[in-house]
Design an enzyme around this catalytic site. Structure first.
Site, PDB file in Angstrom:
ATOM      1  N   ALA A  91       0.817  -1.210   0.000  1.00 51.40           N
ATOM      2  CA  ALA A  91       0.000   0.000   0.000  1.00 51.40           C
ATOM      3  C   ALA A  91       0.857   1.269   0.000  1.00 51.40           C
ATOM      4  O   ALA A  91       0.450   2.289  -0.540  1.00 51.40           O
ATOM      5  CB  ALA A  91      -0.955   0.007   1.183  1.00 51.40           C
TER       6      ALA A  91
ATOM      7  N   GLN B 120      -6.631  -1.112   5.157  1.00 46.53           N
ATOM      8  CA  GLN B 120      -7.261  -1.744   6.322  1.00 46.53           C
ATOM      9  C   GLN B 120      -8.673  -2.233   6.008  1.00 46.53           C
ATOM     10  O   GLN B 120      -9.289  -2.916   6.827  1.00 46.53           O
ATOM     11  CB  GLN B 120      -7.357  -0.745   7.484  1.00 46.53           C
ATOM     12  CG  GLN B 120      -6.024  -0.288   8.035  1.00 46.53           C
ATOM     13  CD  GLN B 120      -5.343  -1.337   8.910  1.00 46.53           C
ATOM     14  OE1 GLN B 120      -5.933  -2.351   9.277  1.00 46.53           O
ATOM     15  NE2 GLN B 120      -4.094  -1.098   9.236  1.00 46.53           N
TER      16      GLN B 120
ATOM     17  N   THR C 240       9.513  -7.173 -12.490  1.00 45.58           N
ATOM     18  CA  THR C 240       9.006  -8.534 -12.695  1.00 45.58           C
ATOM     19  C   THR C 240       7.882  -8.822 -11.713  1.00 45.58           C
ATOM     20  O   THR C 240       8.024  -8.558 -10.512  1.00 45.58           O
ATOM     21  CB  THR C 240      10.151  -9.552 -12.503  1.00 45.58           C
ATOM     22  OG1 THR C 240      11.184  -9.236 -13.429  1.00 45.58           O
ATOM     23  CG2 THR C 240       9.650 -10.979 -12.726  1.00 45.58           C
TER      24      THR C 240
ATOM     25  N   CYS D 189       4.511   1.879  12.591  1.00 45.74           N
ATOM     26  CA  CYS D 189       5.618   2.679  12.057  1.00 45.74           C
ATOM     27  C   CYS D 189       5.996   3.772  13.037  1.00 45.74           C
ATOM     28  O   CYS D 189       7.121   4.249  13.051  1.00 45.74           O
ATOM     29  CB  CYS D 189       5.237   3.329  10.729  1.00 45.74           C
ATOM     30  SG  CYS D 189       3.958   2.499   9.833  1.00 45.74           S
TER      31      CYS D 189
END
Ligand SMILES: *Cc1c(COP(=O)(O)O)cnc(C)c1O
Length: 406
Positions: A78, A186, A247, A333
């Site tokens: 995300a 979320q 890739t 975080c």
């Protein structure tokens, strides 16, 4: 009396990440070994096999949000999807304007790209939520200008779990001819999402918040009515219709597809089960004094409960709970930063109350027995904290991380 130490703490941090569902692991495994092809290798069987399963996953993901498969661009998660949406739109619509609107309670993966754009000369309006965490759509409408190109408002908040009124936001954006991006990291697989009904133009998702693997996500980019332009942020082999080179990681894509398929199939039943558990937890906590629920009481993710505790030292609380219950006060975080959560601050919570906050993240593998045990540990730790706080207001225990044995 301290209860005996459990072998492993109860995991209640599902807004930080979730364990991978064993059914997802099983679906992924053949694509590490037996079917190792590069989906872009068009000259042999291995490439064709890989392309076929990538196409299938793309279709599953598109269907889950009422999109077309060609509107799904795979990313690493995300964070990358948000960066691609925000910077990619800013770059592509430069001639239309340089103004963006978002909220103060967004994830840093939205706020930081916005701040970066400000350095490049864009203007960003950061809207304040109402005290319940929800956006007032009238406030949004007033903030829209002729040069506004993008509104970015998350679907479900990662710290307090509130669900923003996506349909109303989509309607206002469409009326004013402004693109609408939502960070649904979320929300996907937990609540219904429909890019047509909600008039969403860009939508970010990730695998690891919904029992899929880490390191895979996707961005939905609307192709019709309007055809949304996004400037590529990675240049290379031209995969994903030149929007995102690199890739394609077949196993992770298969995992994301399976995770979304399972999330959707079990969404209604799981939402009911988690709502019962979450309400049970909230009810158990009522024996405590001075507790505050963060965010709207009903308009929230089934598995998320954010509670602030008065007269409690937040660091000591997390330290006391750490052997028994694995949770955090807010965003993973930000958990190493000393500053209070920007989300709780935006709701008007004091710095002290913000730090004395627990975010309970319940998930697919959370049981009622675990919730009851966790509630007992929290209540005991808080009550001890509140009585010692009264005895010694200056005590400031440090949160010491134990050494982790591999
Ligand atoms: C976890 C999360 C992200 C970041 O997703 P990654 O896949 O870890 O990059 C972004 N936004 C929200 C709301 C999240 O909860």
């Amino acid at each position: 009396m301290m209860p005996p130490l459990p072998e492993r703490p109860i995991y209640l941090d599902c807004q930080a990440t979730t364990p991978v569902d064993p059914r997802v692991v099983e679906a992924m495994l053949p694509y590490f070994t037996d079917c190792p092809g590069n989906p872009s290798s068009s000259s042999h069987l291995y490439g064709w096999e890989a392309k076929a399963v990538v196409d299938l996953a793309r279709e599953t993901i598109a269907q889950a949000i009422s999109a077309d498969p060609q509107e799904i661009i795979f990313t690493s998660g995300a964070t990358e999807a948000n960066n691609l949406a925000i910077k990619g739109v800013a770059e592509a619509y430069l001639s239309k304007g340089r103004h963006l609107i978002t909220m103060q309670t967004e994830h840093n993966a939205v706020l930081e790209p916005c701040k970066y754009l400000e350095k490049l000369g864009f203007e960003v309006t950061y809207l304040l939520p109402q005290p319940d965490g929800l956006l007032d759509v009238k406030v949004l409408e007033q903030a829209i200008r002729v040069d506004t190109i993008l509104v970015s408002v998350m679907a479900a908040n990662n710290e307090i779990g509130v669900l923003q009124p996506l349909s109303e936001i989509g309607q206002v954006c469409r009326q004013h001819n402004v693109l609408f991006h939502t960070d649904a990291a979320q929300a996907i697989g937990k609540i219904p999402l429909d890019v047509e009904a909600m008039q969403i133009d860009l939508l970010s998702m990730t695998g690891h918040k919904l029992y899929g693997p880490k390191g895979i996500g996707a961005l939905y980019i609307r192709n019709r009515n309007p055809h949304v332009q996004v400037a590529a942020q990675l240049q290379g082999g031209g995969q994903e219709r030149n929007v995102r080179s690199g890739t394609l990681p077949t196993p992770q894509i298969v995992g994301l597809g399976k995770a979304i398929e399972l999330g959707l199939a079990e969404q209604t039943a799981e939402a009911e089960r988690l709502t019962v558990l979450r309400n049970r937890l909230w009810q158990e906590l009522q024996v405590l004094n001075g507790i505050h629920l963060n965010g709207h009481p009903q308009q929230r993710l089934p598995g998320c409960l954010s509670v602030s505790f008065e007269g409690i030292d937040g660091a000591a609380l997390l330290l006391g709970l750490q052997p028994y219950v694995a949770l955090s006060s807010g965003s993973a975080c930000a958990s190493s930063k000393p500053t209070p959560s920007h989300v709780l601050t935006a709701l008007g919570r004091s710095a002290q109350l913000s730090k004395a906050t627990l975010r309970f993240g319940l998930g697919r593998f959370t049981t009622q027995a675990e919730i009851e045990q966790a509630a007992r540990h929290v209540i005991r730790t808080i009550q001890q904290g509140q009585s010692s706080q009264k005895l010694d207001d200056t005590a400031q225990p440090e949160l010491v991380k134990p050494e982790i044995q591999p």
